[in-house]
Design a protein around this motif. Structure first.
Motif, PDB file in Angstrom:
ATOM      1  N   GLU A 103       0.832  -1.209   0.000  1.00  0.00           N
ATOM      2  CA  GLU A 103       0.000   0.000   0.000  1.00  0.00           C
ATOM      3  C   GLU A 103       0.863   1.255   0.000  1.00  0.00           C
ATOM      4  N   ASN A 104       1.940   1.256   0.779  1.00  0.00           N
ATOM      5  CA  ASN A 104       2.835   2.425   0.794  1.00  0.00           C
ATOM      6  C   ASN A 104       3.541   2.608  -0.543  1.00  0.00           C
ATOM      7  N   GLU A 105       3.816   1.499  -1.232  1.00  0.00           N
ATOM      8  CA  GLU A 105       4.480   1.597  -2.526  1.00  0.00           C
ATOM      9  C   GLU A 105       3.542   2.174  -3.589  1.00  0.00           C
ATOM     10  N   TRP A 106       2.319   1.685  -3.620  1.00  0.00           N
ATOM     11  CA  TRP A 106       1.385   2.100  -4.664  1.00  0.00           C
ATOM     12  C   TRP A 106       0.589   3.338  -4.299  1.00  0.00           C
ATOM     13  N   HIS A 107       0.372   3.593  -3.021  1.00  0.00           N
ATOM     14  CA  HIS A 107      -0.383   4.766  -2.568  1.00  0.00           C
ATOM     15  C   HIS A 107       0.417   5.470  -1.469  1.00  0.00           C
ATOM     16  N   PRO A 108       1.396   6.285  -1.856  1.00  0.00           N
ATOM     17  CA  PRO A 108       2.239   6.933  -0.841  1.00  0.00           C
ATOM     18  C   PRO A 108       1.440   7.956  -0.035  1.00  0.00           C
ATOM     19  N   PRO A 109       1.930   8.322   1.150  1.00  0.00           N
ATOM     20  CA  PRO A 109       1.251   9.319   1.974  1.00  0.00           C
ATOM     21  C   PRO A 109       1.239  10.691   1.295  1.00  0.00           C
ATOM     22  N   LEU A 110       0.401  11.571   1.790  1.00  0.00           N
ATOM     23  CA  LEU A 110       0.224  12.885   1.189  1.00  0.00           C
ATOM     24  C   LEU A 110       1.507  13.713   1.235  1.00  0.00           C
ATOM     25  N   LYS A 111       2.252  13.635   2.325  1.00  0.00           N
ATOM     26  CA  LYS A 111       3.498  14.406   2.443  1.00  0.00           C
ATOM     27  C   LYS A 111       4.487  14.007   1.344  1.00  0.00           C
ATOM     28  N   VAL A 112       4.608  12.724   1.095  1.00  0.00           N
ATOM     29  CA  VAL A 112       5.539  12.242   0.069  1.00  0.00           C
ATOM     30  C   VAL A 112       5.065  12.699  -1.309  1.00  0.00           C
ATOM     31  N   MET A 113       3.773  12.642  -1.553  1.00  0.00           N
ATOM     32  CA  MET A 113       3.248  13.070  -2.854  1.00  0.00           C
ATOM     33  C   MET A 113       3.489  14.566  -3.072  1.00  0.00           C
ATOM     34  N   LEU A 114       3.280  15.368  -2.028  1.00  0.00           N
ATOM     35  CA  LEU A 114       3.515  16.813  -2.153  1.00  0.00           C
ATOM     36  C   LEU A 114       4.994  17.109  -2.401  1.00  0.00           C
ATOM     37  N   LYS A 115       5.864  16.353  -1.723  1.00  0.00           N
ATOM     38  CA  LYS A 115       7.297  16.534  -1.920  1.00  0.00           C
ATOM     39  C   LYS A 115       7.681  16.202  -3.361  1.00  0.00           C
ATOM     40  N   ASN A 116       7.113  15.139  -3.916  1.00  0.00           N
ATOM     41  CA  ASN A 116       7.389  14.762  -5.304  1.00  0.00           C
ATOM     42  C   ASN A 116       6.880  15.812  -6.281  1.00  0.00           C
ATOM     43  N   VAL A 117       5.723  16.388  -6.008  1.00  0.00           N
ATOM     44  CA  VAL A 117       5.162  17.418  -6.885  1.00  0.00           C
ATOM     45  C   VAL A 117       6.048  18.669  -6.859  1.00  0.00           C
ATOM     46  N   LYS A 118       6.495  19.066  -5.664  1.00  0.00           N
ATOM     47  CA  LYS A 118       7.365  20.246  -5.559  1.00  0.00           C
ATOM     48  C   LYS A 118       8.685  20.017  -6.286  1.00  0.00           C
ATOM     49  N   ALA A 119       9.247  18.821  -6.151  1.00  0.00           N
ATOM     50  CA  ALA A 119      10.504  18.517  -6.835  1.00  0.00           C
ATOM     51  C   ALA A 119      10.315  18.546  -8.348  1.00  0.00           C
ATOM     52  N   ARG A 120       9.211  18.013  -8.834  1.00  0.00           N
ATOM     53  CA  ARG A 120       8.940  18.029 -10.274  1.00  0.00           C
ATOM     54  C   ARG A 120       8.755  19.455 -10.778  1.00  0.00           C
ATOM     55  N   GLU A 121       8.011  20.270 -10.028  1.00  0.00           N
ATOM     56  CA  GLU A 121       7.817  21.664 -10.426  1.00  0.00           C
ATOM     57  C   GLU A 121       9.142  22.417 -10.437  1.00  0.00           C
ATOM     58  N   LYS A 122      10.013  22.125  -9.467  1.00  0.00           N
ATOM     59  CA  LYS A 122      11.312  22.786  -9.403  1.00  0.00           C
ATOM     60  C   LYS A 122      12.168  22.410 -10.616  1.00  0.00           C
ATOM     61  N   GLN A 123      12.147  21.140 -11.006  1.00  0.00           N
ATOM     62  CA  GLN A 123      12.893  20.709 -12.185  1.00  0.00           C
ATOM     63  C   GLN A 123      12.364  21.372 -13.449  1.00  0.00           C
ATOM     64  N   GLU A 124      11.051  21.467 -13.577  1.00  0.00           N
ATOM     65  CA  GLU A 124      10.466  22.110 -14.754  1.00  0.00           C
ATOM     66  C   GLU A 124      10.829  23.577 -14.806  1.00  0.00           C
ATOM     67  N   ALA A 125      10.848  24.244 -13.642  1.00  0.00           N
ATOM     68  CA  ALA A 125      11.224  25.663 -13.600  1.00  0.00           C
ATOM     69  C   ALA A 125      12.688  25.836 -13.989  1.00  0.00           C
ATOM     70  N   GLU A 126      13.568  24.948 -13.541  1.00  0.00           N
ATOM     71  CA  GLU A 126      14.987  25.015 -13.895  1.00  0.00           C
ATOM     72  C   GLU A 126      15.183  24.790 -15.393  1.00  0.00           C
ATOM     73  N   LYS A 127      14.393  23.895 -15.990  1.00  0.00           N
ATOM     74  CA  LYS A 127      14.508  23.661 -17.430  1.00  0.00           C
ATOM     75  C   LYS A 127      14.073  24.902 -18.197  1.00  0.00           C
ATOM     76  N   ARG A 128      13.014  25.557 -17.727  1.00  0.00           N
ATOM     77  CA  ARG A 128      12.534  26.761 -18.409  1.00  0.00           C
ATOM     78  C   ARG A 128      13.561  27.910 -18.316  1.00  0.00           C
ATOM     79  N   LEU A 129      14.215  28.020 -17.161  1.00  0.00           N
ATOM     80  CA  LEU A 129      15.209  29.082 -16.964  1.00  0.00           C
ATOM     81  C   LEU A 129      16.492  28.797 -17.760  1.00  0.00           C
ATOM     82  N   ALA A 130      16.807  27.527 -17.960  1.00  0.00           N
ATOM     83  CA  ALA A 130      18.020  27.148 -18.690  1.00  0.00           C
ATOM     84  C   ALA A 130      17.904  27.479 -20.174  1.00  0.00           C
ATOM     85  N   LYS A 131      16.680  27.504 -20.712  1.00  0.00           N
ATOM     86  CA  LYS A 131      16.496  27.809 -22.131  1.00  0.00           C
ATOM     87  C   LYS A 131      16.719  29.240 -22.345  1.00  0.00           C
TER      88      LYS A 131
END
Length: 131
Positions: A103-131
């Motif tokens: 269950e933890n593997e397939w349905h992670p807790p909310l804190k972990v999901m939010l952390k993953n979303v923030k990390a993804r948004e940060k990577q996308e922002a860095e890619k946009r700034l690099a262009k």
């Protein structure tokens, strides 16, 4: 009483539609009402007094009737009359640990999901700034 109410409704409907005679509609409605009222299904052939509990030691018993899942099904259907111990229906500690890990593997807790979303948004922002 039901027939008189049905007659009133069909006549009101025929008046609104114009051109359909209430007597024809009433005859078909009475036929339907009589056939619906006389429907008498055959009783089910269920033996609820003596539940079938398979012998797990017999070779003739299929393998799927020897499983814990089938025991849960029997207990759900017949209750304590099935002769199954309710404590045996719950998962063991090892099974429970496996279920929690999956269950933890397939349905992670909310804190972990939010952390993953923030990390993804940060990577996308860095890619946009690099262009």
């Amino acid at each position: 009483m039901a027939v008189s109410m049905l007659y009133r409704r069909t006549t009101a409907l025929c008046r609104t539609l114009k051109g359909i005679s209430p007597s024809k509609t009433l005859l078909s409605s009475n036929w339907l009402l009589l056939h619906t009222a006389s429907y008498n299904p055959k009783p089910l052939k269920l033996n609820l007094h003596e539940p079938y509990v398979p012998d797990k030691d017999s070779e003739k018993t299929p393998e799927w009737q020897k499983t814990a899942r089938y025991d849960r099904k029997l207990f759900g259907r017949y209750g304590s009359a099935s002769g199954i111990d309710p404590a045996s229906l719950w998962p063991s500690h090892e099974q429970l640990d496996k279920i929690i890990a999956e269950e933890n593997e397939w349905h992670p807790p909310l804190k972990v999901m939010l952390k993953n979303v923030k990390a993804r948004e940060k990577q996308e922002a860095e890619k946009r700034l690099a262009k």
